[in-house]
Design an enzyme around this catalytic site. Structure first.
Site, PDB file in Angstrom:
ATOM      1  N   TRP A  20       0.890  -1.167   0.000  1.00 23.47           N
ATOM      2  CA  TRP A  20       0.000   0.000   0.000  1.00 23.47           C
ATOM      3  C   TRP A  20       0.919   1.205   0.000  1.00 23.47           C
ATOM      4  CZ3 TRP A  20      -5.492   0.611   1.492  1.00 23.47           C
ATOM      5  CH2 TRP A  20      -5.865   1.935   1.721  1.00 23.47           C
ATOM      6  N   THR A  69      10.876   1.050   3.929  1.00 24.73           N
ATOM      7  CA  THR A  69      10.856   2.499   3.715  1.00 24.73           C
ATOM      8  C   THR A  69      11.620   3.276   4.787  1.00 24.73           C
ATOM      9  OG1 THR A  69       9.321   4.409   3.665  1.00 24.73           O
ATOM     10  CG2 THR A  69       8.682   2.558   5.013  1.00 24.73           C
ATOM     11  N   TYR A  83       1.453   4.847   7.629  1.00 26.82           N
ATOM     12  CA  TYR A  83       2.190   4.075   6.625  1.00 26.82           C
ATOM     13  C   TYR A  83       3.470   3.490   7.224  1.00 26.82           C
ATOM     14  CZ  TYR A  83       5.204   3.329   2.545  1.00 26.82           C
ATOM     15  OH  TYR A  83       6.069   2.791   1.616  1.00 26.82           O
ATOM     16  N   LYS A 123       4.611  -0.553   7.797  1.00 24.03           N
ATOM     17  CA  LYS A 123       5.852  -1.100   7.240  1.00 24.03           C
ATOM     18  C   LYS A 123       6.769  -1.623   8.338  1.00 24.03           C
ATOM     19  CE  LYS A 123       6.800  -0.814   3.253  1.00 24.03           C
ATOM     20  NZ  LYS A 123       6.562  -1.742   2.121  1.00 24.03           N
TER      21      LYS A 123
END
Length: 287
Positions: A59, A99, A123, A127
């Site tokens: 995503w 990330t 986010y 992750k």
């Protein structure tokens, strides 16, 4: 060596499958319609005979994750655990693409691979959960490659947006107080291929690696470089603060990543971001 690439229809996945094929690998390209990593039965069916899985499925809408965190985490976190558990059953190695957003951004020095994570948005939290799942299930057969500021010819990204807006507007206002490493998907794909070779040969220890370009700049610096490399006047780009563009998700102000871990696998760090950008624009689709 048989390598399964999930998220093969995405910006990184597309270039990765191409690079694997050119490198002599047997690449299995699984797009979202081919393989939903949230479904254990689909994951189990995809793994027999696979030596290494590179999970590029994710995503990626950072702002929407703020209001749909459960859905984002289902893909970026929970599903990674499903994939890692299945790899543990078959003996496949897993390379998870992660990330810079797992870090707080509150630093003035490049983040070491061993630095404590402290994500500032939904986010990043998802992750981070995915990273933990990799090592929980796979130990030293698991790899996490954190990347940042990705751009490429096969998806929406900052470089493509700058090129489009340069043809539409006389000036561009671009944020100049966020620091990072613009990274070309093709450069990251090349580095991931070397990691596959080293991992398969038992020469790359499991753990965290940082897959970003050398050097650093700001979004403003990158935009100016895009203009310069395209033969446009870079003074058309004007610097502004982050506050000029409020977003639902907080962005780390300092996302520069250190690259010390690659030496353990005898793999070179990526070229400087300016060299990557010039190479990318030379191959960019006609605009």
């Amino acid at each position: 060596m048989k390598v399964l690439v999930t998220g093969a229809g995405g910006m990184l996945g597309t270039d990765l499958v191409t690079a694997l094929g050119a490198g002599g690998f047997t690449a299995v390209a699984a797009t979202r319609s081919d393989l939903d990593i949230r479904v254990p039965e689909q994951v189990a069916a995809a793994l027999p005979g696979v030596d290494i899985v590179i999970n590029a499925a994710a995503w990626t809408d950072v702002d929407r994750a703020e209001t749909e965190e459960e859905a984002a985490t289902a893909i970026n976190g929970t599903a990674v655990g499903t994939l890692a558990a299945a790899c543990a059953q078959t003996g496949a190695r897993l390379i998870q693409i992660s990330t810079d957003y797992v870090y707080s951004g509150k630093s003035a020095l490049p983040w070491a691979e061993s630095a404590a994570t402290d994500p500032v948005n939904a986010y990043g939290r998802g992750k981070e959960l995915g990273e933990r799942a990799v090592f929980e299930h796979l130990g030293d057969r698991g790899y996490v490659v954190r990347t940042a500021w990705l751009y490429g010819a096969h998806g929406r990204n900052f470089v493509g947006t700058v090129l489009r807006l340069a043809a539409q507007r006389p000036t561009l206002d671009v944020v100049d107080d966020q620091h990072g490493q613009p990274t070309w998907t093709c450069a990251l794909a090349d580095q991931l291929i070397e990691l596959c070779r080293a991992a398969y040969a038992g020469k790359a220890p499991g753990g965290v690696y940082h897959g970003t370009a050398s050097g650093q700049t700001t979004w403003y610096g990158l935009a100016r470089a895009v203009f310069e490399s395209s033969g446009l006047d870079p003074d058309r780009v004007r610097p502004v603060d982050t506050a000029a563009f409020p977003r639902p998700a907080e962005r780390p102000s300092y996302s520069v990543l250190g690259h010390d871990r690659w030496a353990a696998a005898d793999i070179a760090v990526q070229p400087f971001w300016q060299d990557q950008l010039r190479a990318a624009l030379a191959r960019w689709p006609i605009r």
